[in-house]
Design an enzyme around this catalytic site. Structure first.
Site, short mmCIF file in Angstrom:
data_model
loop_
_atom_site.label_atom_id
_atom_site.label_comp_id
_atom_site.label_asym_id
_atom_site.label_seq_id
_atom_site.Cartn_x
_atom_site.Cartn_y
_atom_site.Cartn_z
CD GLU A 272 -9.14 22.90 5.94
OE1 GLU A 272 -9.50 24.09 5.98
OE2 GLU A 272 -9.48 22.04 6.78
CB THR B 245 10.88 -7.53 -12.23
OG1 THR B 245 11.39 -8.85 -12.47
CG2 THR B 245 11.79 -6.50 -12.86
CG HIS C 117 -12.94 22.49 7.44
ND1 HIS C 117 -11.88 22.10 8.22
CD2 HIS C 117 -14.04 22.22 8.16
CE1 HIS C 117 -12.31 21.60 9.36
NE2 HIS C 117 -13.64 21.67 9.34
CB SER D 55 -0.92 -0.03 1.22
OG SER D 55 -0.13 -0.09 2.39
CB SER D 56 1.80 3.85 1.31
OG SER D 56 0.98 3.68 2.42
CG LEU D 57 3.01 1.16 -4.11
CD1 LEU D 57 2.87 0.14 -5.23
CD2 LEU D 57 4.48 1.39 -3.79
CB CYS E 211 -13.12 23.98 12.09
SG CYS E 211 -14.78 23.32 12.24
CB THR F 261 6.20 -6.15 -10.56
OG1 THR F 261 6.56 -5.05 -9.74
CG2 THR F 261 5.32 -5.68 -11.71
N1 GLN Z 1 -15.06 19.85 17.27
C1 GLN Z 1 -15.57 21.06 16.76
C2 GLN Z 1 -17.04 20.95 16.38
O1 GLN Z 1 -17.54 19.88 16.25
C3 GLN Z 1 -14.75 21.53 15.56
C4 GLN Z 1 -14.78 20.59 14.41
C5 GLN Z 1 -13.67 20.83 13.44
O2 GLN Z 1 -12.67 21.47 13.78
N2 GLN Z 1 -13.80 20.29 12.24
O3 GLN Z 1 -17.70 21.94 16.17
#
Ligand code: GLN
Length: 522
Positions: free
Chosen positions: A489, A188, A487, A13-15, A381, A191
């Site tokens: 990100e 090889t 979030h 795994s992790s390839l 969050c 593989t």
């Molecule tokens: N634990 C917090 C909540 O449920 C924040 C959740 C998080 O950071 N994704 O609201």
């Protein structure tokens, strides 16, 4: 009619099946095809929502609120498209659907079996996105060939190869070619065994992608081709890369996209247009400055737990032509006594999302330092919630301020609108009033205290237009202090780096420059 590419993994795994799948998709997309990627995970959890990050890394949330595997994050970051609930399917979900149908009597009294009922449901889901207008659907099969739980998925691929026209189905097998330093040789055999396992299950890979720490000689390629029943041109070298964002270019040099298109009988489209991608890579590889960002979390020993945050830093660093060095700081070990020493060398502080009470006092202590010292701060969050608590405790003097985290509650999941306040920093950063971001949390900012907090200098600069819930807080009298309930990100991609990360890194860079000029004798 969509074409289907399946990506399986062998030997270990992790390839990096997710990165190879995303890179291939990127090349096909850059040639003008519409492409999507989905992941089938062989575990029995219905989704990874309840999985511990130690087990599974980050849980990635899609626009429609699905809690999914972190590979979907790579797909979105590479392709700059949105994925959905349909892009991640687990064995648990397959069985849940089949068992629910059985309870409803849909099988008319027949014995319900792995073949055909489970495999039919797998095939139905494998083809689902193919009906939505994509030219090519790439399906990554999680796990490693030979695992008992992967068998129904491999069997479904075998059946699909018979049901679909020959040219509509392609199997790419990712494998490891280990290097034995004592013998100074690439090997090889693993593989060969893994391909043999696949063929015993009735699936013959069309393309073998070889993860390797050393270049594959023509001799080795010939050997792999011979034993694995593919043409030599279909043996692809996937050498270790300095960043995952190099992999599409490496796959282009190996012509992975060309070989796939040829085998599927598709025209080549135009040459992959990767100008923007290469521009990003250049900035990433030749930064002009460096910032140190403290990532305060409780899973810091586990990089996968904060995958999307780390990648958003990579995107934002490239925009700022600045290397982002992430310093992992365990929230459980931050105390009022050691906080100065731990945080003083940093140019910015990100307090990470999380669940549960472990380590949150350390987070609050870190927020206080950032607020009082003018250190650029970004709370996501739980990080935003800790910033609210810190402000309530230390500015308003409400010493009992806390989170009711331990009570049960329902989760706010997926995309929600947020209206940003005129004249706020977030409004300036986003450049427009209404934004939409993804959520995954149960708790909210307590509006009972909002007036008091605002009078004391905190600004609720983002609110949900329907519920009035506070989505963003900021401190106007601080160089950069933003907490977000959502979030950001999850929406940062190579082509669309998230503005909140971009501005946070810019603020950190300004902080670093101020700090270095303060140190210089005048
Ligand atoms: N634990 C917090 C909540 O449920 C924040 C959740 C998080 O950071 N994704 O609201």
């Amino acid at each position: 009619m969509a074409k289907y590419i399946f990506v399986t993994g062998g030997v270990t795994s992790s390839l990096g099946k997710g990165i190879i799948s995303a890179s291939l998709a990127k090349l096909l997309q850059a040639r003008g095809f519409t492409v999507t990627i989905q992941k089938f995970d062989p575990y029995i959890n219905v989704d990874p929502g309840t999985l511990n990050p130690y087990e599974h890394g980050e849980c990635y949330v899609t626009e429609d609120g699905a809690e999914t595997d972190l590979d979907l994050g790579h797909y979105e970051r590479f392709l700059n498209i949105h994925t959905s609930q349909a892009n991640n399917v687990t064995t648990g979900r397959i069985y849940q659907t089949v068992i629910n149908k059985e309870r409803e009597g849909a099988y008319l009294g027949k014995t319900v079996q792995v073949i055909p009922h489970i495999t039919d449901e797998i095939k139905r889901r494998m083809k689902l996105l193919g009906t939505q207008g994509y030219d090519i659907v790439i399906t990554e099969i999680g796990g490693t060939v030979g695992d008992i739980e992967s068998l129904p998925f491999i069997e479904a691929v075998r059946q699909l190869q018979w049901e679909l026209p020959d040219e509509d189905c392609l199997v790419v097998h990712l494998t490891l070619i280990p290097y034995l330093s004592a013998a100074k040789e690439l090997k090889t055999k693993p593989t060969q065994h893994s391909v043999k396992l696949m063929s015993e299950n009735g699936v013959n890979p069309d393309i073998i992608v070889c993860r390797t720490e050393h270049p594959l000689s023509p001799e080795i390629r010939r050997k792999i081709a011979l034993f694995c029943n593919v043409k030599q041109e279909a043996v692809i070298e996937a050498a270790d890369a300095s960043t995952i964002y190099e992999v599409p270019l490496a796959m282009m040099r190996e012509q992975l996209d060309v070989i796939c298109l040829r085998k599927m009988g598709l025209s080549m489209g135009h040459e992959p247009d990767l100008r923007a991608w290469k521009g990003f890579l250049d900035k990433l590889k030749y930064p002009k400055a460096k910032v140190s960002i403290g990532l305060i979390g409780k899973y810091i020993e586990l990089q996968d737990a904060y995958k999307s945050i780390l990648e958003a830093f990579v995107h934002a660093g490239a925009v700022n032509e600045c290397k982002v060095e992430v310093v992992n700081i365990h929230s459980e070990f931050i105390t009022p006594e050691n906080v100065d020493e731990k945080l003083a060398p940093l140019d910015g502080l990100l307090v990470a999302p999380g669940f549960g009470l472990r380590g949150i006092e350390g987070k609050i202590t870190a927020v206080r330092y950032a607020r009082e010292q003018g250190l650029p701060f970004f709370g996501i969050c739980l990080g935003m919630q800790m910033a609210a608590i810190e402000f309530a405790r230390n500015v308003l003097g409400l010493s009992g301020a806390h989170s009711t985290e331990m009570d049960p509650g329902t989760m706010r999941l997926g995309a929600y609108d947020c209206d940003t306040a005129p004249d706020s920093l977030v409004r300036k950063i986003y450049g427009h009033a209404r934004v939409s971001e993804r959520h995954r949390h149960r708790w909210e900012f307590n509006n009972t205290y909002l007036d008091d907090m605002e009078r004391a200098g905190l600004l609720a600069s983002g609110r949900n237009p329907e519920t009035g819930l506070v989505e963003v807080i900021e401190l106007p009298n601080h160089p950069y202090f933003i907490g977000v309930q959502f979030h950001p990100e999850l929406k940062s991609t190579v082509e669309n780096p998230h503005p909140l990360f971009v501005h946070f890194i810019a603020a950190a860079r300004a902080h670093a420059e101020r700090a270095s000029s303060d140190r210089k004798p005048s």
